[in-house]
Structures are given as C-alpha cells and as structure tokens.
Design an enzyme around this catalytic site. Sequence first.
Site, PDB file in Angstrom:
ATOM      1  N   GLU A   1       7.775 -10.971   5.301  1.00 48.34           N
ATOM      2  CA  GLU A   1       6.858 -11.027   6.442  1.00 48.34           C
ATOM      3  C   GLU A   1       5.591 -11.745   5.970  1.00 48.34           C
ATOM      4  O   GLU A   1       4.735 -11.164   5.323  1.00 48.34           O
ATOM      5  CB  GLU A   1       6.496  -9.611   6.914  1.00 48.34           C
ATOM      6  CG  GLU A   1       5.648  -9.635   8.164  1.00 48.34           C
ATOM      7  CD  GLU A   1       4.694  -8.446   8.312  1.00 48.34           C
ATOM      8  OE1 GLU A   1       4.206  -8.233   9.426  1.00 48.34           O
ATOM      9  OE2 GLU A   1       4.432  -7.746   7.319  1.00 48.34           O
TER      10      GLU A   1
ATOM     11  N   HIS B   1       0.853  -1.191   0.000  1.00 50.23           N
ATOM     12  CA  HIS B   1       0.000   0.000   0.000  1.00 50.23           C
ATOM     13  C   HIS B   1       0.884   1.235   0.000  1.00 50.23           C
ATOM     14  O   HIS B   1       2.083   1.146   0.295  1.00 50.23           O
ATOM     15  CB  HIS B   1      -0.881   0.004   1.256  1.00 50.23           C
ATOM     16  CG  HIS B   1      -0.079  -0.271   2.501  1.00 50.23           C
ATOM     17  ND1 HIS B   1       0.075  -1.540   3.019  1.00 50.23           N
ATOM     18  CD2 HIS B   1       0.655   0.531   3.300  1.00 50.23           C
ATOM     19  CE1 HIS B   1       0.846  -1.501   4.087  1.00 50.23           C
ATOM     20  NE2 HIS B   1       1.228  -0.259   4.277  1.00 50.23           N
TER      21      HIS B   1
ATOM     22  N   TYR C   1      -0.784 -10.162   1.754  1.00 45.44           N
ATOM     23  CA  TYR C   1      -1.846  -9.239   1.336  1.00 45.44           C
ATOM     24  C   TYR C   1      -1.597  -8.665  -0.046  1.00 45.44           C
ATOM     25  O   TYR C   1      -2.496  -8.170  -0.699  1.00 45.44           O
ATOM     26  CB  TYR C   1      -1.951  -8.079   2.335  1.00 45.44           C
ATOM     27  CG  TYR C   1      -2.268  -8.566   3.713  1.00 45.44           C
ATOM     28  CD1 TYR C   1      -3.572  -8.914   4.051  1.00 45.44           C
ATOM     29  CD2 TYR C   1      -1.270  -8.713   4.665  1.00 45.44           C
ATOM     30  CE1 TYR C   1      -3.872  -9.392   5.314  1.00 45.44           C
ATOM     31  CE2 TYR C   1      -1.556  -9.187   5.930  1.00 45.44           C
ATOM     32  CZ  TYR C   1      -2.854  -9.529   6.248  1.00 45.44           C
ATOM     33  OH  TYR C   1      -3.150 -10.000   7.489  1.00 45.44           O
TER      34      TYR C   1
ATOM     35  N   GLU D   1      -3.809 -10.365  -2.680  1.00 43.89           N
ATOM     36  CA  GLU D   1      -5.211 -10.669  -2.416  1.00 43.89           C
ATOM     37  C   GLU D   1      -6.100  -9.716  -3.191  1.00 43.89           C
ATOM     38  O   GLU D   1      -5.767  -8.540  -3.329  1.00 43.89           O
ATOM     39  CB  GLU D   1      -5.492 -10.523  -0.925  1.00 43.89           C
ATOM     40  CG  GLU D   1      -5.408 -11.850  -0.234  1.00 43.89           C
ATOM     41  CD  GLU D   1      -5.929 -11.777   1.187  1.00 43.89           C
ATOM     42  OE1 GLU D   1      -6.677 -10.829   1.494  1.00 43.89           O
ATOM     43  OE2 GLU D   1      -5.567 -12.657   1.958  1.00 43.89           O
TER      44      GLU D   1
ATOM     45  N   ASP E   1       5.790  -5.355  16.092  1.00 41.89           N
ATOM     46  CA  ASP E   1       4.322  -5.341  16.126  1.00 41.89           C
ATOM     47  C   ASP E   1       3.822  -5.991  17.407  1.00 41.89           C
ATOM     48  O   ASP E   1       4.605  -6.318  18.283  1.00 41.89           O
ATOM     49  CB  ASP E   1       3.772  -6.079  14.902  1.00 41.89           C
ATOM     50  CG  ASP E   1       3.932  -5.254  13.644  1.00 41.89           C
ATOM     51  OD1 ASP E   1       3.734  -4.022  13.712  1.00 41.89           O
ATOM     52  OD2 ASP E   1       4.262  -5.824  12.591  1.00 41.89           O
TER      53      ASP E   1
ATOM     54  N   ASP F   1       7.271  -6.154   3.343  1.00 38.60           N
ATOM     55  CA  ASP F   1       6.154  -5.968   4.269  1.00 38.60           C
ATOM     56  C   ASP F   1       4.885  -6.648   3.747  1.00 38.60           C
ATOM     57  O   ASP F   1       4.598  -6.606   2.550  1.00 38.60           O
ATOM     58  CB  ASP F   1       5.910  -4.453   4.395  1.00 38.60           C
ATOM     59  CG  ASP F   1       4.881  -4.097   5.447  1.00 38.60           C
ATOM     60  OD1 ASP F   1       5.124  -4.405   6.625  1.00 38.60           O
ATOM     61  OD2 ASP F   1       3.834  -3.508   5.095  1.00 38.60           O
TER      62      ASP F   1
HETATM   63  C1  NOJ Z   1       3.357  -4.976   8.822  1.00 36.20           C
HETATM   64  C2  NOJ Z   1       4.234  -4.115   9.663  1.00 36.20           C
HETATM   65  O1  NOJ Z   1       5.065  -4.932  10.437  1.00 36.20           O
HETATM   66  C3  NOJ Z   1       3.320  -3.249  10.510  1.00 36.20           C
HETATM   67  O2  NOJ Z   1       4.037  -2.551  11.479  1.00 36.20           O
HETATM   68  C4  NOJ Z   1       2.541  -2.348   9.608  1.00 36.20           C
HETATM   69  O3  NOJ Z   1       1.610  -1.599  10.357  1.00 36.20           O
HETATM   70  C5  NOJ Z   1       1.793  -3.144   8.562  1.00 36.20           C
HETATM   71  N1  NOJ Z   1       2.601  -4.146   7.946  1.00 36.20           N
HETATM   72  C6  NOJ Z   1       1.286  -2.239   7.470  1.00 36.20           C
HETATM   73  O4  NOJ Z   1       2.361  -1.808   6.697  1.00 36.20           O
END
Ligand code: NOJ
Length: 549
Positions: free
Chosen positions: A241, A108, A209, A212, A309, A205
């Site tokens: 990730e 995004h 997604y 999708e 996160d 990252d």
């Molecule tokens: C995964 C990242 O680790 C997270 O911190 C982030 O908010 C989301 N992707 C969106 O980019």
Amino acid sequence: MTRANASDLWWKSAIVYCLDVETFLDWNGDGVGDLDGLIERIDYLAGIGVSCLWLMPFQPSPNRDDGYDVSDYYAIDDRLGTLGDLVVLLRTAKDRGLRVIIDLVVNHTSDQHPWFRSARRSPSSPFHDYYVWRDEEPKTKKADLVFPDAEDSIWCYDERAKKWYLHHFYRHQPDLNIANPAVREEIQRIVGFWLELGVDGFRVDAVPYLVEETGLDPHMLFKELRSFVTRRRGDAVLLGEVNLPAKPLATYFGDEPGDQLQLLFCFPLMQAMYLALARKDARPIVRSLRSLPDVPTEGQWAHFVRNHDELTLDQLTDKQREEVFAAFGPDPDMQLFGRGLRRRLPSMLDGDERRIRLVYSLLLTLPGTPVLFYGEEIGMAENLDIDGRMSVRTPMQWTDQRNGGFSPARPSRLVRPLPEGRFGSMAVNVAAQRRDPDSLLNWFERMIRRRREIPEIGMGRLAMVETGDHAVLAHCVELDGVSIVAVHNLSDEPRTVRLQLGDTTGCELTDLLDGDEVQTLEREKLDLKLDGYGYRWFRLQPEDAPTAP
Ligand code: NOJ
C-alpha cells in the site's frame, strides 16, 4: 514473460478479493463475523472465481482502528476464532484453489502492545528503542497528517516516558523504529510465523511511512524483507500500500526482476479513473496509463475501484477533485478529510447498472491484477450513518432475511449496522442475485471466468489504441503474438468508432464477450458500435491458432 511460467508468477494472473472476517459471516451468533463463517463461504468465493483472498487484520487488538492497531502479532482476536480455525480456513481455501494473503501492519503497533507498554516505562527497557522518541516536539507539516479530523500532530507527549513519540496515524498507534535491527528481526519473525502456518503473502500496510523519520533507506528495507520472504517461501507475495505518484511508486518494485514488492496498488490510475468517469472522457485514464513506468518481470500493478478506506483523490488537483466530488459525492457528509469519498461505487453511480458494469469491465481489462472489495460483486453500497471510513465496512449482504443473513444476533449486537433502503439487504443480496441469470453477481462470475482465461491481460505489454472519440477508451495488451483489445465507452450515448489497430494481416478476431455480430476488420481498422456505457473485449490472433471458446 511467457504464458509458460504464468503459474510461477501467480500474482500476475490472480483475482484478489479483500474481506474482513469480522463483517463477512457470523457463524456463532454473537453479532461479529468469524473464521467459521468465512470457512462456510469459501465455496461461494471459489464459485465466483476469485483466486486469492486478502484478509484484513484479525489479530488481537483494542480495535480503535478496526484491527489496524495490533496488540499481539501471533494470535487471533478471540471474537473471530482461534489459530486452529485459521489453519482450517487456510487448508479449506487451498483445497479449493484459493490463495490467502493477510495484512502485515508493522508501521506501528497498538499502544496496548506489550512492547510499547514496556518501552514507555523506562529508557532502559529493551523495547524503548522499538519506537521513535524525541525530547522536544518536532514540527508537523499539514501534509504529514493522515487523520486530520482526529490529530493535529504526528508526535504525542508520553507522560510516563517524558518524551514525544512518533505516530503517523492515530496517537494510539505508535510508529515502530524500523531503523532498529531488532525491530526488523521481529518483523521477520512475524512474517515467518504466518508463512509457516500457510499464508501466501502479505498486504504491507502504510509502506511510505515505515521509514520516515528513521533515516533508513526504504529500498534497503524492502530488499531485506523480500529476500527473507523468498528464502522462506519462493512464491510468497508482498502487495504494497504505497499511495504515491507513478514514478516514485514504481521504485518500490525494485530492480529487475523486481527485488522489493511484487504488487503495488495503482493509486494514480484509480484516481484518474474517477476523474475520467466524472468527465465521461477517457483522456485522464489514457494519460495515467501512459505515465506508468514499465514493471519489472516479477512486478505487477494491483488495480482497484474501491478499497476499505476513504476513496482518496489526493493525487488530483483541487479543481479535479472538486469535479469528482460534484459528480459522485456532493454532500459534505459523503466526503472525508477534504481528500476522499466515503461511498461505494453503486451509490456514486446512482445505481446505474450499465455504468457499474462498464467500470468493472475496465477494471478486469487493465494490465495488472484486479482487487475486489467484498460486496462489490453484488453492488453493495455504504451506510453513511456510520462514522468516517467505516461507512463502507458494513456486513456482507447474503439474504433478505434478518441482518441480511449476516448474523442471527439482535441488530443492536451487530459489529456494524447494515445500510437500509435502496441498497439495503432487502434489495441487494447474494441469495436473490444467485437466482437471477441477469444479476450483477452472475455477470461478475462470467466476467471473472473470462478474465482468468486471458492471462495476456496480466502479463502482456500495453499499447493504447486510437479511437478518434474522447469518450471511448481502447487499449490493447499483447503477449506471444496474441493481442487482447478492450474498448470502453464512458459516455451514456451510443458511439461508433474506428479503431486503428496497426497491421492485422493474417489475424483472426474473436469477440470474447457476448457482443453483437463481429465487426468488419479491414486490414488496420476495426469499425465498432458501442451502446451507452458499452464495452467490448476481443482477441486478435494468427488465423491458424486455436480460437477461444
Ligand atoms: C492503512 C489502512 O488501509 C488503514 O485502514 C489504516 O487505518 C492505516 N493504514 C493505519 O494502519
């Protein structure tokens, strides 16, 4: 795979250290960490022995998701420095033998990115099809929501475009339409730009997604990206990730020798590890290790204890997750999104340093590449006064001085407040731990040095070893006739175990740490005593081979 080409596949024996420039060290005194500050601390990082830095996003951004909402892919957030400073950083890191990878956030953009601004203005904009639009709002399943506290749909109506756009994350992060070849070309341009400046790869990252709703085959996308990256820089790495169960996760390595992402975060094992810690029972780890598919020649698991996160436990059953919550985060304020924890390890383990060391010893011996999150080397905890996931992204604690030595600014100007109390900077900081030979920091330095001397762990074949005690985990990694055996006691009680090692005739056993007297090795068995939360590392090798110092 042999030791001989270990440096070609450098990510197989790397120690990765993740940091956010913004919270590492503020050199110009404005309360925000900066590239100059990081450059100043490169020798500290080289000194602990990490070999690859992963920088969280540092590009211009409205900062509504801590930089994971990029508004310009080709520049630096001016609070942090300039492109010139970044090049100095890359050069300094390289000089000290450190590689640098950066976040690639292209699922995004920010809604402030010029592409989206133009895209929403008119369907005839050349950027309109850079995003995913629908005339009617499609249904959102509960499982699709990444941030259920803030969003109840992954579609948002745009008044200007008079259409709905897709956003898997916050509504201010419209998803790019990866099915559009022009978008894929833009991604290659971005990747090519940073490679040209000298970065060694990317942490990709939000991988699952990316495709999708677009109908695109994910594996085709990553094959294309990997082959572009390899054309530009043969040894650049892609670290994905991908929070999925083991089998679907491993498909992102691609076909032998591994033609998609070289490194994948091992989310299933991380979650199993917390369950095992909560139960003081190694079996969840054993089951998880056994369920991991073999990696292709160039592929590698990236293991971690904590990332930036929430500590997600979404792959555990509800009952298992409740067990982990009860053990490590019983207060609802310590939990997030009903699926994770917003604490760091030391506070979850109530500051028990024996147990903290056990966990990192395990991390360093898991077959794969360990990834550390800044501050883990000194046992930093979180600040629960900060909202949501940001609780673990507090400034690095360098000294017991003002703002933990992170910044000379007034505390009210700091990018984020430091924790106070038991894990605050008065008690937990780099300066004090440097002067204490028994500190966690000095322990980390010694353990990382040892781990780097054992490339077998990153490159060899895993076998589980019977211990006859559920609380004790023993595993072995073998390469070129050398076996590394690691033993971890998850219980707080001392244990005596008998390891079944198979035929060890003609082998010599070396204790790789500073354990007690070497145990008797009688043909196939090794009798061992372990302290509560004790751990031991051994090398088993032919008698005539040079012994480890
Ligand atoms: C995964 C990242 O680790 C997270 O911190 C982030 O908010 C989301 N992707 C969106 O980019």
